[in-house]
Design an enzyme around this catalytic site. Structure first.
Site, PDB file in Angstrom:
ATOM      1  N   LYS A  65       0.821  -1.199  -0.040  1.00 52.71           N
ATOM      2  CA  LYS A  65       0.038   0.052  -0.041  1.00 52.71           C
ATOM      3  C   LYS A  65       0.661   1.297   0.037  1.00 52.71           C
ATOM      4  O   LYS A  65       0.427   2.264  -0.557  1.00 52.71           O
ATOM      5  CB  LYS A  65      -0.946  -0.077   1.215  1.00 52.71           C
ATOM      6  CG  LYS A  65      -2.064  -0.911   1.119  1.00 52.71           C
ATOM      7  CD  LYS A  65      -2.999  -0.792   2.225  1.00 52.71           C
ATOM      8  CE  LYS A  65      -4.386  -1.516   2.027  1.00 52.71           C
ATOM      9  NZ  LYS A  65      -5.410  -1.186   3.210  1.00 52.71           N
ATOM     10  N   ASP A 102     -10.302   3.608   1.859  1.00 54.01           N
ATOM     11  CA  ASP A 102     -10.598   3.030   2.981  1.00 54.01           C
ATOM     12  C   ASP A 102     -11.451   3.972   3.971  1.00 54.01           C
ATOM     13  O   ASP A 102     -12.184   3.810   4.810  1.00 54.01           O
ATOM     14  CB  ASP A 102      -9.257   2.903   3.789  1.00 54.01           C
ATOM     15  CG  ASP A 102      -8.697   1.537   3.390  1.00 54.01           C
ATOM     16  OD1 ASP A 102      -9.448   0.605   2.785  1.00 54.01           O
ATOM     17  OD2 ASP A 102      -7.405   1.442   3.549  1.00 54.01           O
TER      18      ASP A 102
END
Ligand code: ATR
Length: 277
Positions: A65, A102
């Site tokens: 990520k 997210d």
């Protein structure tokens, strides 16, 4: 056929193929969502190869990520702020755009389960200062949280997060995690504590108002001891599976052109896979 997938190392545990596969079938889309095992040293090559193989993009999970920020050609404002990319979109011209869904997933899940909840209601206590905490704090600041008490074992990690995101974020020592719950409107656990195979989360809830919403990001197990304790004393609780389901919606929309919904049937399907493990 439109292809997408999830790159990780390891990646076998990912529930993403199950949930994207559910939506592909539901919407009758000629597409595929695949597990893409990619070791760290191959991330750049794998991302650069997406367009030629007919991929509309991919999700990224551990350990990619952060590293992907330096690989993609464009980083959207949210991913830059959170410091991590969880969704890559191949643009028409073949360049790669990094996004982060997210914060959206966290917010949408809270709203779905507790429609009356507003970040502005009162102070939030966030446990943890990793990648998930960054997304949670960004969402809470955007939604007008008056104060965020950021409690983390390593104080320097929390201080770095607070400095990066700014706003009304106060860094609190881990030893004071139970003491700072007084007058909180929301408690979120973003640490790995309480997850299967990890140590338990040792937290006394006595000081927490029973009106405070308690959200655990951990979803294996689904009913963590934090949520069970909170539920017993009357707090509204939000489990961690919803954030996983909701963060996938904007990614699916970007690749396959349809904005999917989180339905009880989808939840049951993914829940069943958690139990089966
Ligand atoms: P994620 O990306 O899922 O947020 P992470 O970046 O590894 O995962 O973050 C894990 C979080 O759990 C961190 O806040 C970590 O605290 P540190 O910053 O001190 O490492 C927290 N954590 C993990 N194990 C812990 C433990 N035994 N006690 C307290 N906090 C713990």
């Amino acid at each position: 056929m439109i292809r997408a997938g999830v790159m990780g190392w390891p990646v076998e545990h990912s529930r993403s193929p199950l949930l994207h596969g559910f939506w592909l079938k539901q919407h009758g889309i000629d597409g595929a969502y695949e597990l893409l095992p990619v070791p760290p040293e191959s991330l750049e090559t794998a991302l650069r190869g997406l367009a030629a193989q007919g991929f509309a993009g991919c999700n990224l999970t551990v350990p990619h990520k952060q590293a992907a920020l330096a690989v993609v050609d464009h980083v959207d404002a949210t991913a830059a702020r959170i410091g991590a990319v969880n969704t890559v979109v191949v643009r028409r011209d073949g360049t790669l755009e990094g996004r982060n869904t997210d914060a959206f997933g966290f917010r949408e899940n809270l709203r779905a389960v507790q429609p009356a909840w507003r970040a502005s209601t009162g102070p939030a206590v966030v446990l943890g200062a990793g990648g998930a905490a960054r997304a949670v704090v960004a969402a809470l600041l955007d939604d007008g949280a008056p104060e965020i008490r950021l409690v983390n074992r390593s104080r320097d990690h929390a201080a770095a997060l607070a400095a990066a995101l700014g706003g009304a974020t106060i860094v609190i020592d881990w030893s004071r995690r139970s003491a700072v719950l007084g007058d909180a409107a929301l408690l979120v656990n973003t640490t790995s504590l309480g997850m299967t195979g990890q140590p338990p989360l040792d937290l006394a809830l006595e000081a927490l108002p029973t009106t405070a919403i308690v959200n655990d990001i951990v979803y294996a197990p689904l009913a963590t001891s934090l949520l069970e304790t909170a539920r017993r004393r009357g707090n509204p609780v939000v489990d961690g599976l919803g954030m996983l389901l909701h963060q996938a919606r904007p990614a699916f929309a970007a690749w396959f052109g349809v904005t999917p919904e989180v339905t009880p049937a989808l939840r049951r399907t993914v829940e069943a896979s958690l139990v089966a493990r």
